[in-house]
Enzyme design. Structure first.
Site, short mmCIF file in Angstrom:
data_model
loop_
_atom_site.label_atom_id
_atom_site.label_comp_id
_atom_site.label_asym_id
_atom_site.label_seq_id
_atom_site.Cartn_x
_atom_site.Cartn_y
_atom_site.Cartn_z
N GLY A 51 35.70 52.36 68.93
CA GLY A 51 34.24 52.40 68.91
C GLY A 51 33.67 51.55 67.78
O GLY A 51 32.72 51.95 67.11
N ALA A 52 34.23 50.35 67.61
CA ALA A 52 33.84 49.52 66.46
C ALA A 52 32.62 48.65 66.73
O ALA A 52 32.22 47.88 65.86
CB ALA A 52 35.02 48.64 66.06
N SER A 54 29.56 49.71 67.27
CA SER A 54 28.28 50.36 66.99
C SER A 54 28.40 51.31 65.80
O SER A 54 29.51 51.74 65.45
CB SER A 54 27.89 51.12 68.27
OG SER A 54 26.95 52.11 68.04
N TYR A 215 30.71 69.74 71.76
CA TYR A 215 30.87 68.70 70.73
C TYR A 215 31.58 69.30 69.52
O TYR A 215 32.57 68.74 69.01
CB TYR A 215 29.51 68.13 70.31
CG TYR A 215 29.61 67.09 69.21
CD1 TYR A 215 30.09 65.81 69.46
CD2 TYR A 215 29.24 67.41 67.89
CE1 TYR A 215 30.19 64.86 68.45
CE2 TYR A 215 29.34 66.47 66.87
CZ TYR A 215 29.81 65.20 67.15
OH TYR A 215 29.92 64.27 66.14
N1 NAP Z 1 26.05 59.72 63.37
C1 NAP Z 1 26.29 60.88 62.79
O1 NAP Z 1 25.39 61.50 62.20
C2 NAP Z 1 27.65 61.50 62.87
C3 NAP Z 1 27.85 62.73 62.23
C4 NAP Z 1 29.11 63.31 62.29
C5 NAP Z 1 30.13 62.68 62.97
N2 NAP Z 1 29.92 61.49 63.59
C6 NAP Z 1 31.03 60.87 64.31
O2 NAP Z 1 31.10 59.51 63.98
C7 NAP Z 1 31.78 58.80 65.01
C8 NAP Z 1 31.05 57.49 65.29
O3 NAP Z 1 29.78 57.78 65.86
P1 NAP Z 1 28.44 56.97 65.50
O4 NAP Z 1 27.56 57.93 64.80
O5 NAP Z 1 28.77 55.69 64.88
O6 NAP Z 1 27.83 56.80 66.96
P2 NAP Z 1 27.64 55.50 67.91
O7 NAP Z 1 26.82 54.49 67.22
O8 NAP Z 1 27.17 56.05 69.21
O9 NAP Z 1 29.12 54.96 68.05
C9 NAP Z 1 30.04 55.61 68.89
C10 NAP Z 1 31.05 54.60 69.36
O10 NAP Z 1 31.99 55.27 70.22
C11 NAP Z 1 32.12 54.47 71.40
N3 NAP Z 1 32.54 55.25 72.56
C12 NAP Z 1 31.89 56.23 73.20
N4 NAP Z 1 32.60 56.62 74.27
C13 NAP Z 1 33.72 55.86 74.31
C14 NAP Z 1 34.80 55.77 75.20
N5 NAP Z 1 34.89 56.51 76.31
N6 NAP Z 1 35.79 54.89 74.93
C15 NAP Z 1 35.70 54.09 73.84
N7 NAP Z 1 34.68 54.10 72.99
C16 NAP Z 1 33.69 54.99 73.23
C17 NAP Z 1 30.73 53.88 71.61
O11 NAP Z 1 30.80 52.80 72.52
P3 NAP Z 1 29.46 52.28 73.30
O12 NAP Z 1 28.64 51.55 72.30
O13 NAP Z 1 30.02 51.41 74.37
O14 NAP Z 1 28.77 53.49 73.83
C18 NAP Z 1 30.41 53.47 70.18
O15 NAP Z 1 31.04 52.26 69.88
C19 NAP Z 1 31.85 59.75 66.20
O16 NAP Z 1 33.16 60.25 66.31
C20 NAP Z 1 30.89 60.86 65.82
O17 NAP Z 1 31.26 62.09 66.40
C21 NAP Z 1 28.70 60.87 63.55
#
Ligand code: NAP
Length: 334
Positions: A51-52, A54, A215
């Site tokens: 998921g690099a 975004s 989740y």
């Molecule tokens: N943001 C927060 O506040 C927060 C808090 C706690 C934990 N986290 C964790 O941080 C991590 C990164 O999330 P983020 O906040 O950076 O969100 P994000 O911007 O939505 O990034 C998520 C990434 O995961 C990819 N992804 C989703 N489904 C996938 C699949 N089936 N196969 C491969 N890649 C997939 C997305 O791809 P697409 O762009 O193609 O959809 C995107 O690149 C997640 O594990 C999340 O649970 C985030």
């Protein structure tokens, strides 16, 4: 009267948010914290980030590239990934980290859909053929709060992507990580794990589905997986740690419906209070490359510091049972 009270409350909230925003942004913003380091720190190291394209994954990739790592972006959508890779290459060149062609081969895009075990297997097969080493694996990709949907293999989406997809990916890459040791695995979980439970009777949420609970459960599974894997990796010089990034302004909330009228207030609050992706990525970067955590394994981190876990995340019998069941679900042959 009621209208005046609501208006006063809104104004107070707005004022509070602006005051906090002013305080927040009067300090050094987006600065590299403990996770930062000298360019060259990761020279010669290969890092795979899921998921690099975004949010946190993209910010982690940018920083590790700056530190000299070769970065493999494992992404489900090639077009989105290539677009992000193009921007990352440009940023690196502008920052003087490489000449115009200097990023050739330093940043690689590969298709990886964690909602498809077939895709995970194909990805690993290709990677094992092409890459002589893997120094860091960052299990970062995730989905949040999606409506009830299933992965290609029939698993509930959040459990399937956040836990099972990464479970298979990690297991298939363990041999390469071991032969590249000392190497590291970094797992991105969330503080919301606290609200999750592992219900072995209904891991697929067939009986009932609650977006938030599922989740949280997938993020609890990330932690139990990390701790069980750390136990299994003892003596191999491959470490695995798990983290929560805090609340970060990314695309993660794409499935949450915010009424049109509330959006400006939400945007203001998130701008004022949420971390930027670079700030949120600091702990991933720290665990991927800091000498402070050399040899440290099976721990839970936030803001580049170790934190305590609730007893339910440290239950060894649940972690072992989850491991065994996950092996069956993804079809790993013993
Ligand atoms: N943001 C927060 O506040 C927060 C808090 C706690 C934990 N986290 C964790 O941080 C991590 C990164 O999330 P983020 O906040 O950076 O969100 P994000 O911007 O939505 O990034 C998520 C990434 O995961 C990819 N992804 C989703 N489904 C996938 C699949 N089936 N196969 C491969 N890649 C997939 C997305 O791809 P697409 O762009 O193609 O959809 C995107 O690149 C997640 O594990 C999340 O649970 C985030």
């Amino acid at each position: 009267m009621a209208v005046a009270s609501v208006a006063a409350a809104l104004l107070a909230a707005l004022g509070g948010a602006l005051w906090l925003a002013a305080r927040r942004f009067s300090g050094p913003r987006n600065q590299r914290q403990q996770g930062g380091g000298d360019p060259g720190l990761m020279h010669g190291k290969t890092v795979l980030i899921t998921g690099a394209n975004s949010g946190l994954g993209r910010a982690t990739a940018a920083e590790l590239l700056r530190l000299g790592a070769r970065v493999i972006m494992g992404c489900r959508d090639r077009a989105r990934a290539e677009e992000a890779a193009g921007q990352l290459r440009q940023e690196l060149c502008q920052a003087g980290g490489a000449g115009p062609d200097g990023t050739d081969g330093q940043l690689v895009v590969k298709e990886l859909d964690l909602a498809s075990l077939r895709s995970v297997r194909a990805f690993c097969q290709e990677l094992l053929q092409e890459e002589p080493r893997l120094d860091v694996l960052i299990n970062n990709a995730g989905v949040f709060h999606c409506p009830y949907t299933k992965t290609e293999d029939g698993f509930e989406m959040q459990f399937g992507v956040n836990h099972l997809g990464h479970f298979l990916l990690t297991n298939l890459l363990l041999g390469l990580l071991k032969s590249s040791a000392p190497s590291r695995i970094v797992v991105v979980s969330s503080k919301l794990y606290k609200y999750g439970e592992i219900n072995f009777e209904d891991l697929n949420s067939e009986q009932s589905y609650n977006k938030s609970f599922c989740y949280s459960r997938s993020k609890l599974a990330n932690i139990l997986f990390t701790r069980e894997l750390a136990r299994r990796l003892e003596g191999t010089n491959v470490t695995v740690n798990v983290l929560h990034p805090g609340i970060v302004r990314t695309n993660l909330g794409r499935h949450i419906h915010i009424p049109l009228l509330a959006r400006p207030l939400f945007n203001l609050v998130s701008w004022a209070f949420f971390k930027t992706p670079l700030e949120g990525a600091q702990t991933s970067i720290y665990l991927a490359c800091s000498p402070d955590v050399e040899g440290v394994s099976g721990r839970y981190f936030g803001d580049c510091k170790e934190e305590e876990l609730l007893p339910k995340a440290m239950d060894e019998s649940v972690a072992r049972k989850l491991w065994d069941i996950s092996e069956v679900m993804v079809g790993i042959l013993k």
